[in-house]
Design a protein around this motif. Structure first.
Motif, mmCIF file in Angstrom:
data_model
loop_
_atom_site.group_PDB
_atom_site.id
_atom_site.type_symbol
_atom_site.label_atom_id
_atom_site.label_comp_id
_atom_site.label_asym_id
_atom_site.label_seq_id
_atom_site.Cartn_x
_atom_site.Cartn_y
_atom_site.Cartn_z
ATOM 1 N N SER A 25 0.842 -1.198 0.000
ATOM 2 C CA SER A 25 0.000 0.000 0.000
ATOM 3 C C SER A 25 0.877 1.246 0.000
ATOM 4 O O SER A 25 2.095 1.183 0.218
ATOM 5 C CB SER A 25 -0.889 0.007 1.235
ATOM 6 N N GLU B 62 3.738 -4.303 6.996
ATOM 7 C CA GLU B 62 3.156 -4.791 5.738
ATOM 8 C C GLU B 62 4.209 -5.434 4.845
ATOM 9 O O GLU B 62 3.939 -6.446 4.193
ATOM 10 C CB GLU B 62 2.469 -3.641 5.005
ATOM 11 N N ARG C 99 3.711 -9.148 3.495
ATOM 12 C CA ARG C 99 3.463 -9.330 2.063
ATOM 13 C C ARG C 99 4.671 -9.823 1.270
ATOM 14 O O ARG C 99 4.515 -10.390 0.190
ATOM 15 C CB ARG C 99 2.966 -8.012 1.467
#
Length: 479
Positions: free
Chosen positions: A128, A162, A166
């Protein structure tokens, strides 16, 4: 140092690649040394196994090795396999990560925790906007404690939550089938600890260490992965062909080993034979097996070995026609983040990597299930594992219809887990083994799980014991 007039004797317990490498090195350095290799099953090679099912060539565990560490390629050279080694195919080199139910390319230049250059990672849909901003602040992240820490703690501190979830977790999990919250940085990814210590930042270290070659070969260099033309068991067969067959004892389970008052090693087997005695012993089994074998020799050593945990996994091999895959992966395979909440760890397209793994117009896929994060799935019956793999591939790459070939390979307690503090534990274990004298512990449970590391552990044990037992003065392996 001159060899004694009477050949010395060494027992090797375990016929995997580490044990075979030890036997081969003993044969190279001291042909007069009377070694005996015991293997509990009727097949040598341990987890390295290749089977041929008609036109399908199926690897049961590893399907290649990394050439950056020279020990596997050196051994291949010495057993006559150099001309048989194949690099991975140039088409589809690379890996993908599942993101919101679809495979996405690992950003060019991103290797486990580092990106050179960083821009492809910042442009990737895997993260993101907030995660990318956090990633850009990596040079300002605080330094670590200066001691071992978990992969998760290190990645969160330097790259952010994240990026851990990820990218780092699935990529590292694909190698170690481990829980990053417990996995040791010092034992698995020490290069990043060193970069933080020296440069204060992974990005700064990447820029300072960049060369013309590294810029051309950014990211995981899949040209460095190789395998024998007929599969990794071709290496096993080549080693065995160089060994005196009368010294191999397959289908002979060792039930215990103990030190005698005379300083020798007594080896008991479950066969109807009296114990045999040796001047030294190389234990090349998983550490939990070594713990049982050495209980009579040293209970503290046995207890320390037994505390190293292992994960179980299953490999579901599927052979399908190319026309059955609606969305073929543009890579050698993909890894699956835990946050995707799926039931597989990874999938590898064997026939994309090397020729002759599947008939023309067909694809051989290996789906990995279980590991430290989902251990219960590895225990499912074969039929359920096959259905699980087909369902996941149907969703992820558009697999249609029933596979033409199915095979399930199970590896119970086969992958050692290098938890935080692992290297300290191994140091203590090695010290206790040295105090017993004439004992070497080798294999994936100690200082590296890869094929080259296992080979090197076996060879170094042979060299060290020969030197200690004054059989000969060893020469280093050909480089």
């Amino acid at each position: 140092m001159p060899a004694p007039t009477t050949p010395r004797s060494i027992a090797i317990v375990g016929g995997g690649v580490a044990g075979l490498a030890a036997a081969h090195r003993l044969t190279e350095l001291a042909p007069a040394c009377a070694w005996t290799l015991y293997e509990s099953t009727d097949r040598l090679g341990g987890v390295l196994q290749t089977t041929q099912d008609g036109p399908w060539r199926i690897e049961h565990s590893a399907d290649n090795f990394l050439t950056r560490d020279p020990w596997a390629t050196n051994l291949c050279q010495r057993v006559g396999l150099t001309d048989e080694l194949l690099p991975t195919n140039t088409d589809r080199r690379g890996a993908m990560v599942i993101h919101r139910g679809r495979p996405v390319r690992v950003p060019k230049g991103f290797v486990l925790m580092s990106a050179r250059p960083v821009w492809p990672t910042l442009a990737s849909p895997l993260l993101s906007v907030g995660a990318k901003l956090r990633l850009m602040s990596e040079p300002f992240a605080p330094r670590g404690p200066g001691t071992d820490e978990s992969v998760a703690d290190f990645a969160r501190r330097r790259l952010g939550r994240e990026a851990l979830e990820r990218l780092v977790q699935p990529l590292v999990g694909g190698i170690y089938t481990a829980d990053p919250e417990r996995l040791s940085m010092a034992a698995t990814l020490p290069q990043f600890l060193e970069q933080e210590r020296e440069h204060g930042s992974l990005w700064r270290a990447g820029r300072k260490q960049a060369t013309a070659k590294s810029k051309r070969e950014s990211g995981a260099n899949y040209a460095l992965f190789m395998a024998p033309r007929l599969g990794l068991h071709q290496l096993v067969d080549a080693i065995v062909a160089r060994l005196p067959l009368e010294r191999l004892r397959p289908a002979t389970k060792v039930s215990g080993c103990q030190r005698t008052n005379a300083g020798r090693w007594r080896v008991r087997t479950t066969a109807d034979q009296p114990p045999a005695e040796y001047d030294a012993i190389i234990v090349a089994t998983p550490t939990h097996h070594a713990a049982t074998l050495l209980n009579d020799a040293s209970r503290p050593l046995s207890a320390a070995l037994g505390r190293i945990e292992y994960a179980s996994s299953a490999v579901v091999c599927l052979g399908v026609a190319d026309t059955q895959v609606a969305r073929p992966a543009d890579a050698f395979g993909f890894v699956v983040p835990t946050v995707e909440d799926r039931r597989i760890v990874a999938a590898s397209f064997s026939s994309y990597k090397f020729p002759d793994r599947a008939p023309a117009g067909h694809t051989l896929v290996r789906v990995f299930v279980g590991g430290a994060m989902q251990p219960e799935l590895a225990e499912l019956p074969d039929e359920q594992l096959i259905d699980l793999a087909v369902d996941e591939l149907s969703d992820l790459v558009g697999l249609r219809g029933k596979p033409l070939l199915t095979r399930v390979v199970r590896w119970p307690r086969a992958m050692p887990q290098y938890h935080v503090g692992h290297l300290d534990r191994i140091g203590e274990i090695e010290q206790m083994a040295d105090e017993l004298g004439g004992l070497a512990l080798v294999g994936a449970g100690y200082r590296g799980v890869g094929v080259p590391q296992c080979i090197r552990s076996g060879e170094r044990a042979a060299e060290r014991l020969l030197q200690r037992e004054a059989v000969c003065t060893p020469e280093p392996p050909t480089s």
